[in-house]
Design an enzyme around this catalytic site. Structure first.
Site, PDB file in Angstrom:
ATOM      1  N   LYS A   1       0.733  -1.410  -0.113  1.00  0.00           N
ATOM      2  CA  LYS A   1      -0.067   0.158   0.145  1.00  0.00           C
ATOM      3  C   LYS A   1       0.882   1.294  -0.001  1.00  0.00           C
ATOM      4  CE  LYS A   1      -4.364  -1.735   1.701  1.00  0.00           C
ATOM      5  NZ  LYS A   1      -5.353  -1.615   2.704  1.00  0.00           N
TER       6      LYS A   1
ATOM      7  N   LYS B   1      -4.516  -8.862  -5.714  1.00  0.00           N
ATOM      8  CA  LYS B   1      -5.762  -9.480  -5.405  1.00  0.00           C
ATOM      9  C   LYS B   1      -6.878  -8.028  -5.615  1.00  0.00           C
ATOM     10  CE  LYS B   1      -6.180  -6.962  -0.836  1.00  0.00           C
ATOM     11  NZ  LYS B   1      -6.855  -6.927   0.502  1.00  0.00           N
TER      12      LYS B   1
ATOM     13  N   LYS C   1     -10.802  -3.007  -3.072  1.00  0.00           N
ATOM     14  CA  LYS C   1     -11.556  -1.809  -3.216  1.00  0.00           C
ATOM     15  C   LYS C   1     -10.893  -0.477  -3.592  1.00  0.00           C
ATOM     16  CE  LYS C   1     -13.544  -2.510   1.433  1.00  0.00           C
ATOM     17  NZ  LYS C   1     -12.382  -2.602   2.061  1.00  0.00           N
TER      18      LYS C   1
HETATM   19  N1  AQP Z   1      -9.480 -10.130  -2.810  1.00  0.00           N
HETATM   20  C1  AQP Z   1     -10.042 -10.648  -1.887  1.00  0.00           C
HETATM   21  N2  AQP Z   1      -9.940 -11.976  -1.836  1.00  0.00           N
HETATM   22  C2  AQP Z   1     -10.301 -12.483  -0.566  1.00  0.00           C
HETATM   23  N3  AQP Z   1     -10.782 -11.885   0.600  1.00  0.00           N
HETATM   24  C3  AQP Z   1     -10.434 -10.514   0.644  1.00  0.00           C
HETATM   25  N4  AQP Z   1     -10.586  -9.411   1.397  1.00  0.00           N
HETATM   26  C4  AQP Z   1     -10.285  -8.457   0.913  1.00  0.00           C
HETATM   27  N5  AQP Z   1     -10.093  -8.335  -0.220  1.00  0.00           N
HETATM   28  C5  AQP Z   1     -10.097  -9.847  -0.466  1.00  0.00           C
HETATM   29  C6  AQP Z   1     -11.184  -9.771   2.963  1.00  0.00           C
HETATM   30  O1  AQP Z   1     -12.000  -8.736   3.134  1.00  0.00           O
HETATM   31  C7  AQP Z   1     -12.203  -8.454   4.566  1.00  0.00           C
HETATM   32  C8  AQP Z   1     -12.159  -6.944   4.619  1.00  0.00           C
HETATM   33  O2  AQP Z   1     -11.040  -6.464   4.110  1.00  0.00           O
HETATM   34  P1  AQP Z   1     -10.654  -5.008   4.377  1.00  0.00           P
HETATM   35  O3  AQP Z   1     -11.763  -4.059   3.695  1.00  0.00           O
HETATM   36  O4  AQP Z   1     -10.526  -4.597   5.674  1.00  0.00           O
HETATM   37  O5  AQP Z   1      -9.429  -4.664   4.058  1.00  0.00           O
HETATM   38  P2  AQP Z   1      -8.563  -5.085   2.607  1.00  0.00           P
HETATM   39  O6  AQP Z   1      -8.210  -6.455   2.872  1.00  0.00           O
HETATM   40  O7  AQP Z   1      -7.206  -4.131   2.476  1.00  0.00           O
HETATM   41  O8  AQP Z   1      -9.561  -5.053   1.392  1.00  0.00           O
HETATM   42  P3  AQP Z   1      -9.601  -4.206   0.280  1.00  0.00           P
HETATM   43  O9  AQP Z   1     -10.501  -4.639  -0.762  1.00  0.00           O
HETATM   44  O10 AQP Z   1      -8.190  -4.677  -0.413  1.00  0.00           O
HETATM   45  O11 AQP Z   1      -9.814  -2.963   0.952  1.00  0.00           O
HETATM   46  P4  AQP Z   1      -8.429  -1.818   0.483  1.00  0.00           P
HETATM   47  O12 AQP Z   1      -8.292  -1.577  -0.762  1.00  0.00           O
HETATM   48  O13 AQP Z   1      -9.119  -0.565   1.316  1.00  0.00           O
HETATM   49  O14 AQP Z   1      -7.140  -2.108   1.324  1.00  0.00           O
HETATM   50  C9  AQP Z   1     -10.700  -9.084   5.265  1.00  0.00           C
HETATM   51  O15 AQP Z   1     -10.877 -10.150   5.790  1.00  0.00           O
HETATM   52  C10 AQP Z   1      -9.911  -9.508   3.939  1.00  0.00           C
HETATM   53  O16 AQP Z   1      -9.075 -10.454   4.152  1.00  0.00           O
END
Ligand code: AQP
Length: 327
Positions: free
Chosen positions: A111, A192, A195
């Site tokens: 990040k 992955k 968001k």
């Molecule tokens: N691509 C993914 N596949 C499986 N699980 C996922 N999770 C996130 N992306 C995937 C799981 O969703 C939960 C919440 O995640 P989060 O929003 O707290 O943070 P993150 O993992 O950082 O998700 P994002 O979508 O990538 O958000 P941003 O872009 O804001 O950082 C967690 O249990 C995560 O494992």
């Protein structure tokens, strides 16, 4: 009953990775465990966002979680900043976590890459995440594969604190699903689905129109090998489609792989399976969005319940350290 805790950041709309990797398990867990689910708005501050948008995004994400099937009568759904014990224990956890441990976190490396300015919060947020989890005497943390390293850190920090100050925290374990634990971007299948970093064509949002979902899968990047195999190193795009189809239909990835020998039908069936998975969620989401007062009220009740548990555990930790009691 085991205690379950997990969180999600209001950094954008819920996507298929969040649903298959985490939220679907939360919905199941609420019926077999004492479950706490948290919209971690303070974590969202670690990266720049649109000023003033966070409250709206928090409410919208909570509505999406309810639409996925969380029942506020059964589980405890709340907002992190509504329970100030998170930041108090967060500081204690920062002082229990080492700089070297935080530097090894791969999410920080991902990040922070290419960013002009990186906040200290982005570096130290796994310590706040450890506090989020430990505040609820959590046994199990249902998360996607990307969070495995952070849960390991939480375990290490809890064990260190217990060894230093005496038995205080329950040491939690991650629960990671077999299929859907790592949903990849449809356009860049080596990254992955995310968001904040996926482009529109690479991400399937929970409220994408059915026709849009089908189109995104039709255009998903595969390869030129012409074989349908589970091989994440050589065929990441095809492997991703197989995993999504398996997770959406309750089959194993191996079983699904054996049923296809061409990319076209695999893409079409995966798109259709995801449309069916999302259909009931989208219907409920429409209803919930028209009643934001009910969502806010559910979050208020959740914060009251979460706050009661969190206050007890924070006090226990403060006593273990030997901070001067307030009364
Ligand atoms: N691509 C993914 N596949 C499986 N699980 C996922 N999770 C996130 N992306 C995937 C799981 O969703 C939960 C919440 O995640 P989060 O929003 O707290 O943070 P993150 O993992 O950082 O998700 P994002 O979508 O990538 O958000 P941003 O872009 O804001 O950082 C967690 O249990 C995560 O494992």
């Amino acid at each position: 009953m085991p205690r379950v805790f997990s969180g999600i950041q209001p950094t954008g709309e819920l996507h298929l990775g969040n649903l298959l990797g985490a939220v679907r398990n939360w919905v199941e867990d609420q019926h077999r465990a004492d479950s706490f689910y948290c919209v971690v708005d303070l974590h969202a501050l670690t990266v720049p966002g649109e000023p003033g948008a966070l409250g709206r995004q928090t409410l919208d994400l909570a509505a999406a979680l309810l639409a996925c099937g969380l029942d506020p009568e059964v589980c405890t759904l709340f907002v992190q900043s509504h329970v100030p014990e998170h930041t108090s224990l967060g500081w204690i956890m920062q002082c229990t976590t080492s700089f070297g441990e935080l530097r090894r976190m791969t999410q920080f490396k991902d990040k922070s890459q290419g960013q002009e300015s990186v906040s200290a919060g982005l570096f130290s947020y796994p310590a706040l995440q450890a506090a989020d989890i430990l505040l609820y005497d959590t046994d199990q943390v249902p998360v996607g594969e990307d969070q495995r390293q952070h849960i390991e850190l939480t375990r290490d920090v809890a064990e260190r604190f217990n060894a230093r100050y005496g038995d205080t925290f329950v040491v939690p374990a991650a629960t990671i699903p077999r299929a859907g634990a790592r949903v990849m971007d449809l356009q860049q299948p080596e990254r992955k689905m995310s968001k904040s970093t996926s482009g529109d064509a690479g991400i399937v949002r929970l409220d994408d129109d059915p026709a849009v979902v089908v189109k995104k899968f039709k255009r998903a990047v595969t390869d030129s090998l012409g074989e349908v195999r589970l091989d994440v190193d050589h065929q990441p795009g095809v492997t991703n489609l197989l995993s999504i189809l398996a997770a959406s239909t309750g089959r194993s990835p191996e079983e699904v792989a054996g049923a296809y020998d061409q990319y076209g039908p695999l893409k079409a069936d995966t798109g259709e399976a995801v449309v069916e998975l999302l259909r009931p969620i989208q219907e409920r989401l429409g209803e919930l969005r028209s009643d934001p007062g009910a969502v806010a009220e559910a979050l208020r009740r959740g914060a009251d319940k979460a706050g009661g548990v969190a206050a007890e555990v924070l006090e226990r930790a403060e006593r273990s350290i030997g901070l001067l009691p307030r009364r």
